[in-house]
Write an enzyme that holds these catalytic residues in place. Structure first.
Site, PDB file in Angstrom:
ATOM      1  N   GLN A  42       0.802  -1.221   0.000  1.00 39.92           N
ATOM      2  CA  GLN A  42       0.000   0.000   0.000  1.00 39.92           C
ATOM      3  C   GLN A  42       0.842   1.281   0.000  1.00 39.92           C
ATOM      4  OE1 GLN A  42      -2.684  -1.650   3.342  1.00 39.92           O
ATOM      5  NE2 GLN A  42      -4.092  -0.408   2.139  1.00 39.92           N
ATOM      6  N   HIS A  62      -1.630  -5.136 -12.571  1.00 39.66           N
ATOM      7  CA  HIS A  62      -1.156  -4.997 -13.956  1.00 39.66           C
ATOM      8  C   HIS A  62      -2.042  -5.760 -14.933  1.00 39.66           C
ATOM      9  CE1 HIS A  62       3.149  -4.172 -12.254  1.00 39.66           C
ATOM     10  NE2 HIS A  62       2.352  -3.136 -12.171  1.00 39.66           N
ATOM     11  N   ASP A  75       2.477   0.633  -8.019  1.00 41.39           N
ATOM     12  CA  ASP A  75       3.838   0.680  -8.586  1.00 41.39           C
ATOM     13  C   ASP A  75       4.705   1.739  -7.888  1.00 41.39           C
ATOM     14  OD1 ASP A  75       2.954  -1.227 -10.302  1.00 41.39           O
ATOM     15  OD2 ASP A  75       3.168  -0.047 -12.144  1.00 41.39           O
ATOM     16  N   ARG A 100       3.825   0.223  12.922  1.00 40.27           N
ATOM     17  CA  ARG A 100       3.611  -1.124  12.407  1.00 40.27           C
ATOM     18  C   ARG A 100       3.745  -1.077  10.884  1.00 40.27           C
ATOM     19  NH1 ARG A 100      -2.138  -3.645  11.131  1.00 40.27           N
ATOM     20  NH2 ARG A 100      -1.257  -5.367   9.979  1.00 40.27           N
ATOM     21  N   HIS A 145       1.390  -9.255   4.791  1.00 42.10           N
ATOM     22  CA  HIS A 145       0.171  -8.449   4.658  1.00 42.10           C
ATOM     23  C   HIS A 145      -0.287  -8.521   3.199  1.00 42.10           C
ATOM     24  CE1 HIS A 145      -2.147  -4.793   6.451  1.00 42.10           C
ATOM     25  NE2 HIS A 145      -2.712  -5.057   5.272  1.00 42.10           N
ATOM     26  N   ASN A 189      -1.558 -10.789   8.509  1.00 44.46           N
ATOM     27  CA  ASN A 189      -2.644  -9.830   8.627  1.00 44.46           C
ATOM     28  C   ASN A 189      -3.925 -10.377   8.004  1.00 44.46           C
ATOM     29  OD1 ASN A 189      -3.601  -6.945   9.131  1.00 44.46           O
ATOM     30  ND2 ASN A 189      -4.106  -7.201   6.964  1.00 44.46           N
ATOM     31  N   GLU A 190      -4.937 -10.585   8.817  1.00 43.68           N
ATOM     32  CA  GLU A 190      -6.307 -10.828   8.367  1.00 43.68           C
ATOM     33  C   GLU A 190      -6.504 -11.918   7.321  1.00 43.68           C
ATOM     34  OE1 GLU A 190      -7.644  -7.048   6.908  1.00 43.68           O
ATOM     35  OE2 GLU A 190      -7.933  -6.269   8.920  1.00 43.68           O
ATOM     36  N   ASN A 329      -8.184  -5.901  14.354  1.00 39.93           N
ATOM     37  CA  ASN A 329      -8.414  -4.778  13.452  1.00 39.93           C
ATOM     38  C   ASN A 329      -9.913  -4.527  13.451  1.00 39.93           C
ATOM     39  OD1 ASN A 329      -5.715  -4.914  12.873  1.00 39.93           O
ATOM     40  ND2 ASN A 329      -5.953  -5.726  10.805  1.00 39.93           N
ATOM     41  N   TYR A 331     -13.178  -1.751  12.331  1.00 36.40           N
ATOM     42  CA  TYR A 331     -13.625  -0.563  11.610  1.00 36.40           C
ATOM     43  C   TYR A 331     -15.100  -0.261  11.769  1.00 36.40           C
ATOM     44  CZ  TYR A 331      -9.161  -0.507   9.181  1.00 36.40           C
ATOM     45  OH  TYR A 331      -7.823  -0.428   8.904  1.00 36.40           O
ATOM     46  N   GLU A 396      -5.488  -1.891  14.074  1.00 37.36           N
ATOM     47  CA  GLU A 396      -5.988  -1.010  13.012  1.00 37.36           C
ATOM     48  C   GLU A 396      -7.334  -0.467  13.446  1.00 37.36           C
ATOM     49  OE1 GLU A 396      -6.380  -2.551   9.010  1.00 37.36           O
ATOM     50  OE2 GLU A 396      -4.393  -3.469   9.090  1.00 37.36           O
TER      51      GLU A 396
HETATM   52  C1  PNW Z   1      -7.848  -3.763   6.508  1.00 40.40           C
HETATM   53  N1  PNW Z   1     -14.105  -4.929   7.383  1.00 40.40           N
HETATM   54  O1  PNW Z   1      -8.765  -4.607   5.864  1.00 40.40           O
HETATM   55  C2  PNW Z   1      -6.466  -3.992   5.930  1.00 40.40           C
HETATM   56  O2  PNW Z   1      -5.622  -4.652   6.845  1.00 40.40           O
HETATM   57  C3  PNW Z   1      -5.796  -2.754   5.419  1.00 40.40           C
HETATM   58  O3  PNW Z   1      -4.754  -3.112   4.555  1.00 40.40           O
HETATM   59  C4  PNW Z   1      -6.798  -1.845   4.738  1.00 40.40           C
HETATM   60  O4  PNW Z   1      -6.224  -0.747   4.101  1.00 40.40           O
HETATM   61  C5  PNW Z   1      -7.776  -1.391   5.814  1.00 40.40           C
HETATM   62  O5  PNW Z   1      -8.382  -2.497   6.454  1.00 40.40           O
HETATM   63  C6  PNW Z   1      -8.899  -0.498   5.278  1.00 40.40           C
HETATM   64  O6  PNW Z   1      -9.707  -1.206   4.400  1.00 40.40           O
HETATM   65  C7  PNW Z   1     -10.097  -4.638   6.266  1.00 40.40           C
HETATM   66  O7  PNW Z   1     -14.996  -4.963   6.500  1.00 40.40           O
HETATM   67  C8  PNW Z   1     -11.089  -4.510   5.320  1.00 40.40           C
HETATM   68  O8  PNW Z   1     -14.440  -4.971   8.579  1.00 40.40           O
HETATM   69  C9  PNW Z   1     -12.421  -4.610   5.680  1.00 40.40           C
HETATM   70  C10 PNW Z   1     -12.768  -4.831   7.005  1.00 40.40           C
HETATM   71  C11 PNW Z   1     -11.790  -4.943   7.961  1.00 40.40           C
HETATM   72  C12 PNW Z   1     -10.452  -4.837   7.580  1.00 40.40           C
END
Ligand code: PNW
Length: 496
Positions: A42, A62, A75, A100, A145, A189-190, A329, A331, A396
């Site tokens: 990223q 690509h 890129d 991190r 990741h 990661n995830e 993580n 959100y 996160e």
């Molecule tokens: C994370 N959800 O992914 C990733 O670890 C990061 O790389 C990314 O940029 C960031 O979240 C933002 O999207 C997730 O739906 C994507 O709960 C979606 C979820 C959680 C984490």
């Protein structure tokens, strides 16, 4: 007269209590750590410098530009490969405790395998790690990741069980080379996200495979084995000398009350979302409800086996206990309700849960990111109860917009989510020990390209220098960190 005094005394007591406790609630506990995060693909760019090999995201962007919202690639991204020293200065000026970052597998092992190690690739990560340490910032390293070498994908990627060994060989190189400088490792990661969105019913994320409604189960299965193998390797060969900690990260969504949201629907949602990854690690094996439902539905579909693979007893025991912390993580949230008709899409069919939402909820520029701080508190309390209140790192949490410098909505998101977290710590005894801002910089947001930006620092993607500049949230966070106390959301007269 006496009544008057009593009334005044009670009133003062209430006021004192409110102000005392508000301050307590808005202050980070002593020893609490705050950091920020990024991921190699990223931010780094430099996709083909030196001997770096191609990874799945290089290949995907690509070859499948139509899947990326703006047809863009990583890129160049933030060009952090060349500008890491400046990034470290931003982290330092913010006053953060840790940074991190993740290592790009194909930058370190250009062939994917450990038969050839790139000196340049390793040097980059050593330089970054040293720069952090020199500036008093703790490096936290995510070993993987999402950006594994394309050659490994050509050999089946996470659906091939040999990936467990390939990953372990790679992890060993990282422990050997970076371990002496690093005290916190994140293995993976995830798995949930890259497995569901890369190997199952959607082609949103690399490698973009649609694999018979079981690719995601196989992918998680092998990812858990790979994680556990690296954990044991660290334990057996490196922990004694390096004295660090190591764990895995999973994204868990929260929930808010609503019509038909019940204790049972919340529990079932939790097990398919969070428990799928964390139950094998904290309790042993997949959750019972996940095993039963996927087996039953697979039978109805005439499969001679469950689409959810089974762990042998050896693997159940080997995976159990392989994390030093709960890496979370987080959100967003939903209102999880039973799909009584059981006729919706595959995720709903297996989990039996619809994540319903309300059109009045506000979102970030990511359509899935509903701003519901109370769901975060509910989730933290559930993790406390399900897994015996483990030390928990929020690795996160963040909000997307389209890159505004006056990012009032982002500040308001952070205020809401961090105050929920502090209340869960102070009032409910949740053992949260660290919090991580996602993300340091605006960056390449996977299939959303540069249309959804999470940074607390802006990057000009039109300038060849990828100039960084402060947003409102940069100074807000600076103040929060220096005072260790949440600050009011600045007011904006033009705000909606
Ligand atoms: C994370 N959800 O992914 C990733 O670890 C990061 O790389 C990314 O940029 C960031 O979240 C933002 O999207 C997730 O739906 C994507 O709960 C979606 C979820 C959680 C984490």
């Amino acid at each position: 007269m006496e009544h008057y005094f009593i009334a005044v005394t009670i009133f003062c007591a209430i006021i004192t209590r409110i102000s005392c406790c508000d301050v307590v609630k808005l202050t980070f506990p002593s020893g609490f750590r705050v950091g920020t995060a990024s991921a190699s693909y990223q931010v780094e760019g430099a996709w083909n410098v030196s001997d770096k090999g191609e990874n799945v995201w290089d290949w995907f962007t690509h070859n499948k530009p139509e899947i990326i919202a703006d047809g863009s690639t990583g890129d160049v991204a933030c060009d952090s490969y060349h500008k890491y020293e400046e990034d470290v200065q931003w982290v330092k000026n913010l006053g953060l405790d840790f940074y991190r970052f993740s290592v790009s597998w194909s930058r370190v092992l250009p062939n994917g395998f450990a038969n050839e190690v790139s000196e340049d690739g390793l040097q980059y990560y050593k330089n970054l790690t040293q720069a952090l340490i020199d500036n008093g910032i703790e490096p936290v390293v995510t070993i993987y990741h999402w950006d594994h070498p394309q050659i490994l994908e050509d050999l089946g990627g996470w659906t091939n069980e040999l990936m467990v060994e390939w990953y372990a060989d790679y992890a060993r190189v990282i422990f050997e080379e970076l371990g002496p400088m690093v005290k916190t490792f994140i293995t993976i990661n995830e798995p949930k996200i890259y497995c569901e969105q890369g190997y199952n019913s959607t082609t949103k994320k690399a490698p973009g495979k649609t694999l018979e409604n079981m690719g995601h189960y196989l992918c998680v299965h092998n990812s858990l084995k790979a994680h556990a193998t690296a954990y044991h390797m660290y334990d057996d060969e490196f922990r004694a000398t390096q004295q660090g900690q190591i764990g895995i990260l999973t994204p868990c969504t929260g929930w808010v009350p609503g019509d038909n949201v019940t204790e049972e629907s919340i529990e079932q949602h939790f097990q398919f979302d969070c428990g799928w990854i964390m139950h094998p690690i904290y309790v042993g094996d997949y959750p019972e409800i996940v095993k039963t439902r996927v087996a039953n539905i697979s039978a109805l579909e005439n499969y001679p086996f469950s689409r959810l693979p089974e762990f042998s007893q050896e693997w159940i025991e080997y995976i159990n206990g392989t994390t030093d912390f709960f890496g979370l993580n987080h959100y967003t949230s939903s209102m999880p309700i039973f799909d009584t008709a059981e006729e919706l899409g595959i995720y709903t069919r297996d989990s039996g849960i619809i994540k319903s939402t309300n059109s009045s909820w506000s979102t970030g520029s990511s359509s899935w990111l509903y701003v519901l701080p109370e769901g975060f508190g509910n989730l933290l309390r559930m993790i406390r109860d399900q897994y015996n209140n483990p030390p928990l790192y929020v690795f996160e949490n963040g909000y997307s917009d389209t890159g505004e410098l006056e990012d009032y909505e982002r500040i308001s998101y952070y205020y809401g989510y961090v105050s929920e977290m502090l209340a869960a710590i102070n009032d409910d005894g949740c053992n949260v020990v660290a919090y991580t801002i996602w993300s340091l910089l605006d960056n390449f947001e996977w299939n959303a390209g540069y249309t959804e930006l999470f940074g607390i620092i802006s990057v000009d993607f039109n300038s060849s220098d990828r100039t960084r500049s402060a947003k409102l949230s940069t100074s807000w966070w600076q103040e929060v960190i220096s005072t260790r106390t949440l600050q009011d959301v600045p007011s904006n007269s033009t705000r909606r």
